[in-house]
Design a protein around this motif. Structure first.
Motif, PDB file in Angstrom:
ATOM      1  N   LYS A   1       0.839  -1.203   0.000  1.00 38.81           N
ATOM      2  CA  LYS A   1       0.000   0.000   0.000  1.00 38.81           C
ATOM      3  C   LYS A   1       0.871   1.250   0.000  1.00 38.81           C
ATOM      4  N   GLN A   2       1.944   1.232   0.775  1.00 38.28           N
ATOM      5  CA  GLN A   2       2.873   2.362   0.810  1.00 38.28           C
ATOM      6  C   GLN A   2       3.539   2.549  -0.553  1.00 38.28           C
ATOM      7  N   CYS A   3       3.904   1.432  -1.178  1.00 34.03           N
ATOM      8  CA  CYS A   3       4.562   1.499  -2.483  1.00 34.03           C
ATOM      9  C   CYS A   3       3.594   1.977  -3.570  1.00 34.03           C
ATOM     10  N   PHE A   4       2.329   1.584  -3.471  1.00 32.37           N
ATOM     11  CA  PHE A   4       1.333   2.049  -4.440  1.00 32.37           C
ATOM     12  C   PHE A   4       1.215   3.571  -4.419  1.00 32.37           C
ATOM     13  N   ALA A   5       1.301   4.159  -3.222  1.00 29.96           N
ATOM     14  CA  ALA A   5       1.226   5.616  -3.113  1.00 29.96           C
ATOM     15  C   ALA A   5       2.414   6.268  -3.816  1.00 29.96           C
ATOM     16  N   LYS A   6       3.595   5.674  -3.653  1.00 25.08           N
ATOM     17  CA  LYS A   6       4.795   6.188  -4.326  1.00 25.08           C
ATOM     18  C   LYS A   6       4.701   5.966  -5.836  1.00 25.08           C
ATOM     19  N   ALA A   7       4.175   4.793  -6.217  1.00 28.82           N
ATOM     20  CA  ALA A   7       4.044   4.479  -7.640  1.00 28.82           C
ATOM     21  C   ALA A   7       3.089   5.443  -8.327  1.00 28.82           C
ATOM     22  N   LYS A   8       2.056   5.864  -7.614  1.00 30.37           N
ATOM     23  CA  LYS A   8       1.111   6.830  -8.182  1.00 30.37           C
ATOM     24  C   LYS A   8       1.811   8.144  -8.503  1.00 30.37           C
ATOM     25  N   MET A   9       2.754   8.542  -7.656  1.00 33.26           N
ATOM     26  CA  MET A   9       3.508   9.772  -7.916  1.00 33.26           C
ATOM     27  C   MET A   9       4.329   9.623  -9.193  1.00 33.26           C
ATOM     28  N   ALA A  10       4.960   8.459  -9.366  1.00 28.44           N
ATOM     29  CA  ALA A  10       5.732   8.203 -10.586  1.00 28.44           C
ATOM     30  C   ALA A  10       4.812   8.219 -11.805  1.00 28.44           C
ATOM     31  N   ARG A  11       3.631   7.628 -11.654  1.00 29.61           N
ATOM     32  CA  ARG A  11       2.657   7.590 -12.748  1.00 29.61           C
ATOM     33  C   ARG A  11       2.168   8.989 -13.097  1.00 29.61           C
ATOM     34  N   ASP A  12       1.900   9.801 -12.083  1.00 36.44           N
ATOM     35  CA  ASP A  12       1.452  11.182 -12.313  1.00 36.44           C
ATOM     36  C   ASP A  12       2.498  11.970 -13.105  1.00 36.44           C
ATOM     37  N   ILE A  13       3.754  11.788 -12.721  1.00 40.80           N
ATOM     38  CA  ILE A  13       4.852  12.496 -13.405  1.00 40.80           C
ATOM     39  C   ILE A  13       4.919  12.068 -14.872  1.00 40.80           C
ATOM     40  N   PHE A  14       4.847  10.761 -15.086  1.00 39.55           N
ATOM     41  CA  PHE A  14       5.014  10.238 -16.440  1.00 39.55           C
ATOM     42  C   PHE A  14       3.871  10.643 -17.370  1.00 39.55           C
ATOM     43  N   LEU A  15       2.650  10.707 -16.846  1.00 38.55           N
ATOM     44  CA  LEU A  15       1.469  10.955 -17.676  1.00 38.55           C
ATOM     45  C   LEU A  15       1.007  12.405 -17.669  1.00 38.55           C
ATOM     46  N   THR A  16       1.787  13.290 -17.072  1.00 35.97           N
ATOM     47  CA  THR A  16       1.323  14.657 -16.829  1.00 35.97           C
ATOM     48  C   THR A  16       0.920  15.420 -18.092  1.00 35.97           C
ATOM     49  N   ASP A  17       1.525  15.115 -19.243  1.00 37.77           N
ATOM     50  CA  ASP A  17       1.231  15.870 -20.462  1.00 37.77           C
ATOM     51  C   ASP A  17       0.094  15.272 -21.293  1.00 37.77           C
ATOM     52  N   LEU A  18      -0.494  14.170 -20.834  1.00 40.84           N
ATOM     53  CA  LEU A  18      -1.561  13.530 -21.590  1.00 40.84           C
ATOM     54  C   LEU A  18      -2.932  13.889 -21.024  1.00 40.84           C
ATOM     55  N   THR A  19      -3.890  14.082 -21.910  1.00 36.77           N
ATOM     56  CA  THR A  19      -5.262  14.315 -21.473  1.00 36.77           C
ATOM     57  C   THR A  19      -5.927  12.967 -21.171  1.00 36.77           C
ATOM     58  N   GLU A  20      -7.100  13.025 -20.560  1.00 40.55           N
ATOM     59  CA  GLU A  20      -7.841  11.803 -20.269  1.00 40.55           C
ATOM     60  C   GLU A  20      -8.178  11.057 -21.558  1.00 40.55           C
ATOM     61  N   ASP A  21      -8.536  11.792 -22.599  1.00 43.54           N
ATOM     62  CA  ASP A  21      -8.843  11.165 -23.889  1.00 43.54           C
ATOM     63  C   ASP A  21      -7.613  10.542 -24.524  1.00 43.54           C
ATOM     64  N   ASP A  22      -6.459  11.194 -24.371  1.00 39.96           N
ATOM     65  CA  ASP A  22      -5.207  10.622 -24.876  1.00 39.96           C
ATOM     66  C   ASP A  22      -4.975   9.248 -24.251  1.00 39.96           C
ATOM     67  N   LYS A  23      -5.117   9.194 -22.938  1.00 41.19           N
ATOM     68  CA  LYS A  23      -4.849   7.946 -22.213  1.00 41.19           C
ATOM     69  C   LYS A  23      -5.839   6.856 -22.607  1.00 41.19           C
ATOM     70  N   LYS A  24      -7.103   7.225 -22.777  1.00 39.52           N
ATOM     71  CA  LYS A  24      -8.108   6.248 -23.192  1.00 39.52           C
ATOM     72  C   LYS A  24      -7.804   5.711 -24.582  1.00 39.52           C
ATOM     73  N   LEU A  25      -7.390   6.599 -25.477  1.00 42.03           N
ATOM     74  CA  LEU A  25      -7.090   6.193 -26.845  1.00 42.03           C
ATOM     75  C   LEU A  25      -5.936   5.195 -26.877  1.00 42.03           C
ATOM     76  N   VAL A  26      -4.832   5.521 -26.198  1.00 37.15           N
ATOM     77  CA  VAL A  26      -3.670   4.639 -26.183  1.00 37.15           C
ATOM     78  C   VAL A  26      -4.003   3.311 -25.510  1.00 37.15           C
ATOM     79  N   ALA A  27      -4.752   3.368 -24.404  1.00 34.43           N
ATOM     80  CA  ALA A  27      -5.141   2.134 -23.702  1.00 34.43           C
ATOM     81  C   ALA A  27      -5.996   1.247 -24.605  1.00 34.43           C
ATOM     82  N   ASN A  28      -6.919   1.849 -25.351  1.00 34.84           N
ATOM     83  CA  ASN A  28      -7.774   1.074 -26.250  1.00 34.84           C
ATOM     84  C   ASN A  28      -6.976   0.400 -27.352  1.00 34.84           C
ATOM     85  N   ILE A  29      -5.912   1.057 -27.797  1.00 33.22           N
ATOM     86  CA  ILE A  29      -5.074   0.498 -28.855  1.00 33.22           C
ATOM     87  C   ILE A  29      -4.186  -0.625 -28.323  1.00 33.22           C
ATOM     88  N   LEU A  30      -3.565  -0.394 -27.150  1.00 29.15           N
ATOM     89  CA  LEU A  30      -2.564  -1.327 -26.641  1.00 29.15           C
ATOM     90  C   LEU A  30      -3.128  -2.473 -25.817  1.00 29.15           C
TER      91      LEU A  30
END
Length: 213
Positions: free
Chosen positions: A152-181
């Motif tokens: 649980k502690q690591c998930f909180a840290k992982a979320k921070m890494a995820r936020d940093i990595f995805l910061t420039d993508l919109t919600e629609d961007d993420k949905k589009l890529v997820a649907n493709i991959l």
């Protein structure tokens, strides 16, 4: 009129690469790549592969590698400081009590590496082990209470890494890529594990048939 022609041309191109994609998916794809807002290509970008397959795989693999850099930083001061630790514990979290091989395969790790990591996590008390009541020759493992707390502690840290990595993508961007991959990962996460004892030539022949690349 030129804008209409461009949209129609890009719609035709999109359909070739995404035959099952709907018009809403195309709109997200189109809006994610507006005209005149692309940064000037760097020397690194100019050296990128020219063919589509190589470009696609380089984009996916280097994106993953960049995210793992953030993850290693995020996990540095946690009870589970390696990416392998959190992958195995997260697999147990998702699957529940399981055999070691099932957890290792779910995490897509080599058996020897995964077994060593699991044994270390057992020694540290993050994972508990017991004899399988249905097969006395096998053992079952499950996350301990301390393992669940650490994860649980690591998930909180992982979320921070995820936020940093995805910061420039919109919600629609993420949905589009997820649907493709997503169909790709669903297919190959199973196929790769089932065939990992074979040579790449054997796997290529099974998947591609007689097609020559």
């Amino acid at each position: 009129m030129e804008d209409v022609i461009e949209v129609l041309q890009r719609w035709a191109e999109y359909q070739k690469g995404h035959p099952t994609g709907g018009f809403e998916d195309f709109c997200r794809f189109y809006l994610a790549r507006p005209k005149g807002k692309r940064p000037k290509a760097s020397n690194f970008e100019k050296a990128q592969p020219a063919d589509t397959d190589s470009m696609f795989m380089m984009t996916v693999s280097r994106s993953t590698l960049a995210f793992w850099v953030y993850m290693r930083i995020a996990l540095r001061d946690t009870p589970l400081p390696t990416v392998e630790d959190i992958m195995l514990c997260a697999a147990l979290f998702n699957l529940g009590e399981s055999r070691k091989t099932d957890i290792i395969n779910f995490a897509m790790m080599e058996i020897s590496t995964g077994t060593g990591n699991l044994n270390r996590l057992i020694e540290k008390g993050f994972i508990e082990e017991r004899i399988d009541p249905d097969d006395k020759r096998s053992k079952l493992i499950v996350l301990s209470s301390s393992g669940a707390k650490a994860l649980k502690q690591c998930f909180a840290k992982a979320k921070m890494a995820r936020d940093i990595f995805l910061t420039d993508l919109t919600e629609d961007d993420k949905k589009l890529v997820a649907n493709i991959l997503n169909p790709l990962q669903e297919k190959h996460s199973k196929l790769a594990i089932a065939r990992k004892g074979k040579s790449i030539e054997e796997i290529h022949k099974e998947v591609m048939g007689d097609e020559k690349k």
